[in-house]
Write an enzyme that holds these catalytic residues in place. Structure first.
Site, PDB file in Angstrom:
ATOM      1  N   ASN A 198       0.872  -1.181   0.000  1.00 52.12           N
ATOM      2  CA  ASN A 198       0.000   0.000   0.000  1.00 52.12           C
ATOM      3  C   ASN A 198       0.906   1.228   0.000  1.00 52.12           C
ATOM      4  O   ASN A 198       1.472   1.579   1.032  1.00 52.12           O
ATOM      5  CB  ASN A 198      -0.893  -0.049   1.249  1.00 52.12           C
ATOM      6  N   TRP A 199       1.013   1.848  -1.166  1.00 52.21           N
ATOM      7  CA  TRP A 199       1.948   2.987  -1.295  1.00 52.21           C
ATOM      8  C   TRP A 199       1.371   4.294  -0.754  1.00 52.21           C
ATOM      9  O   TRP A 199       2.060   5.310  -0.755  1.00 52.21           O
ATOM     10  CB  TRP A 199       2.369   3.148  -2.762  1.00 52.21           C
ATOM     11  N   LYS A 200       0.097   4.274  -0.394  1.00 56.48           N
ATOM     12  CA  LYS A 200      -0.562   5.465   0.176  1.00 56.48           C
ATOM     13  C   LYS A 200      -0.344   6.691  -0.723  1.00 56.48           C
ATOM     14  O   LYS A 200      -0.222   6.549  -1.941  1.00 56.48           O
ATOM     15  CB  LYS A 200      -0.075   5.687   1.615  1.00 56.48           C
ATOM     16  N   HIS A 251      -9.723   1.322   4.687  1.00 54.39           N
ATOM     17  CA  HIS A 251      -8.477   1.517   5.438  1.00 54.39           C
ATOM     18  C   HIS A 251      -8.726   2.500   6.584  1.00 54.39           C
ATOM     19  O   HIS A 251      -9.489   3.452   6.434  1.00 54.39           O
ATOM     20  CB  HIS A 251      -7.383   2.051   4.501  1.00 54.39           C
ATOM     21  N   GLU A 264      -7.093   4.875   7.732  1.00 49.35           N
ATOM     22  CA  GLU A 264      -6.837   6.295   7.435  1.00 49.35           C
ATOM     23  C   GLU A 264      -8.039   6.922   6.759  1.00 49.35           C
ATOM     24  O   GLU A 264      -8.316   8.105   6.953  1.00 49.35           O
ATOM     25  CB  GLU A 264      -5.561   6.418   6.578  1.00 49.35           C
ATOM     26  N   GLU A 292      -5.798  -4.758  10.630  1.00 49.83           N
ATOM     27  CA  GLU A 292      -4.788  -3.726  10.833  1.00 49.83           C
ATOM     28  C   GLU A 292      -5.111  -2.927  12.095  1.00 49.83           C
ATOM     29  O   GLU A 292      -5.912  -1.976  12.041  1.00 49.83           O
ATOM     30  CB  GLU A 292      -4.770  -2.763   9.639  1.00 49.83           C
ATOM     31  N   GLY A 303       2.099   2.411  10.835  1.00 47.17           N
ATOM     32  CA  GLY A 303       3.063   3.494  10.670  1.00 47.17           C
ATOM     33  C   GLY A 303       3.759   3.919  11.953  1.00 47.17           C
ATOM     34  O   GLY A 303       4.388   4.972  12.002  1.00 47.17           O
ATOM     35  N   SER A 314       3.100  -1.936  10.549  1.00 44.71           N
ATOM     36  CA  SER A 314       4.536  -1.949  10.865  1.00 44.71           C
ATOM     37  C   SER A 314       5.207  -3.291  10.575  1.00 44.71           C
ATOM     38  O   SER A 314       6.133  -3.685  11.281  1.00 44.71           O
ATOM     39  CB  SER A 314       4.774  -1.510  12.319  1.00 44.71           C
ATOM     40  N   GLY A 338       2.703  -1.066   4.373  1.00 46.55           N
ATOM     41  CA  GLY A 338       2.762   0.354   4.034  1.00 46.55           C
ATOM     42  C   GLY A 338       4.187   0.790   3.760  1.00 46.55           C
ATOM     43  O   GLY A 338       4.743   0.563   2.685  1.00 46.55           O
ATOM     44  N   GLY A 339       4.822   1.400   4.766  1.00 45.11           N
ATOM     45  CA  GLY A 339       6.159   1.971   4.606  1.00 45.11           C
ATOM     46  C   GLY A 339       7.177   1.044   3.964  1.00 45.11           C
ATOM     47  O   GLY A 339       7.939   1.461   3.074  1.00 45.11           O
TER      48      GLY A 339
END
Ligand code: PGA
Length: 257
Positions: free
Chosen positions: A10-12, A95, A97, A167, A173, A214, A235-236
């Protein structure tokens, strides 16, 4: 049949068009021989076509990070399922966010799940408790509510195609991944058992449940060693071909062992 493990990046809201196409091309090379693991990259809408083109002819798939509840229509600035057809096979829905910053409700997410299925897209439905809910011991209740609402009126025929991503909001994150045993308990004892209640044992055995929050090359094996965790929503660590590629290759090695 064993569930195929899945690593979803997930590159957001990151990467320019050129950066996204470049990263997709790098990842394509890095994970080329690893198709025992399903690999899906989810760039921003702006880069979907470029990433699809960069991955054309490979077994790495493309997903969107969101979509509207309606297939098309008078919704300025929105993207409907019809517009995603031919671009993606998967779509991340609900998600945290988006639940937090865009006020998405369980009812919205349920409408999106139906819209995605109708368009032939595979929904990756995200659920997770926040820190306050965790502290209050409400994790199982929150997850049960979110999954039940997201899947309302989804048929037993369609349900096995869904992917559910657990999640915990406090793990996203933050560098504070959940304890793998705890994550496995939520994925297995809460979500998979709920799927058996809502549908039946066969659906529960087929549906893939991912962990997200994470994850990285150092901890991915501890999650993938768990019986009810079928993959990760990353993610990251998915923003680098090296860390994403390492996570895919560690998973491929683990299932071969
Ligand atoms: P993270 O994000 O891996 O950076 O914690 C996961 C996600 O939000 O899907």
């Amino acid at each position: 049949m064993a569930r195929k493990p899945m690593m979803v990046g997930n590159w957001k809201m990151n990467l320019t068009l050129d950066q996204a196409a470049g990263l997709a091309a790098d990842i394509r090379t890095r994970v080329a021989a690893l198709d025992r693991v399903e690999r899906i990259l989810c760039p921003a809408f702006t880069a979907l076509a470029a990433v699809r083109d960069a991955l054309a002819g490979s077994t790495v798939g493309v997903g969107a990070q969101n979509m509207h509840t309606d297939a098309s229509g008078a919704y300025t600035g929105e993207i409907g399922s019809q517009m995603l057809q031919g671009l993606v096979t998967h779509v991340i829905l609900g998600h945290s966010e988006r639940r937090t910053h865009c006020h998405e409700t369980d009812a919205d997410i349920n409408r999106k799940v139906h819209a995605a299925l109708q368009a032939g897209l595979i929904p990756i439905v995200c659920v997770g408790e926040n820190e306050v809910q965790r502290q209050a011991g409400e994790t199982a209740a929150v997850i049960t509510q979110q999954v039940t609402a997201a899947l309302a009126d989804v048929s037993g025929g369609a349900a096995p195609r869904l992917v559910i991503a657990y999640e915990p909001v406090w793990a996203i994150g933050t560098g504070l991944a959940a304890d793998p045993d705890l994550a496995n308990t939520v994925c297995g004892d809460v979500i998979r058992i709920l799927m058996a209640d809502l549908y039946d044992g066969t659906v529960a055995e087929q549906v893939r449940i991912l962990y997200g929050g994470s994850t990285n090359p150092a901890n991915i094996e501890s999650f993938m060693a768990k019986a009810d965790i079928d993959g990760a929503l990353i993610g990251g660590a998915a923003l680098s071909s090296d860390s994403y590629g390492t996570m895919v290759s560690l998973t491929a090695r683990q299932i071969a062992a």
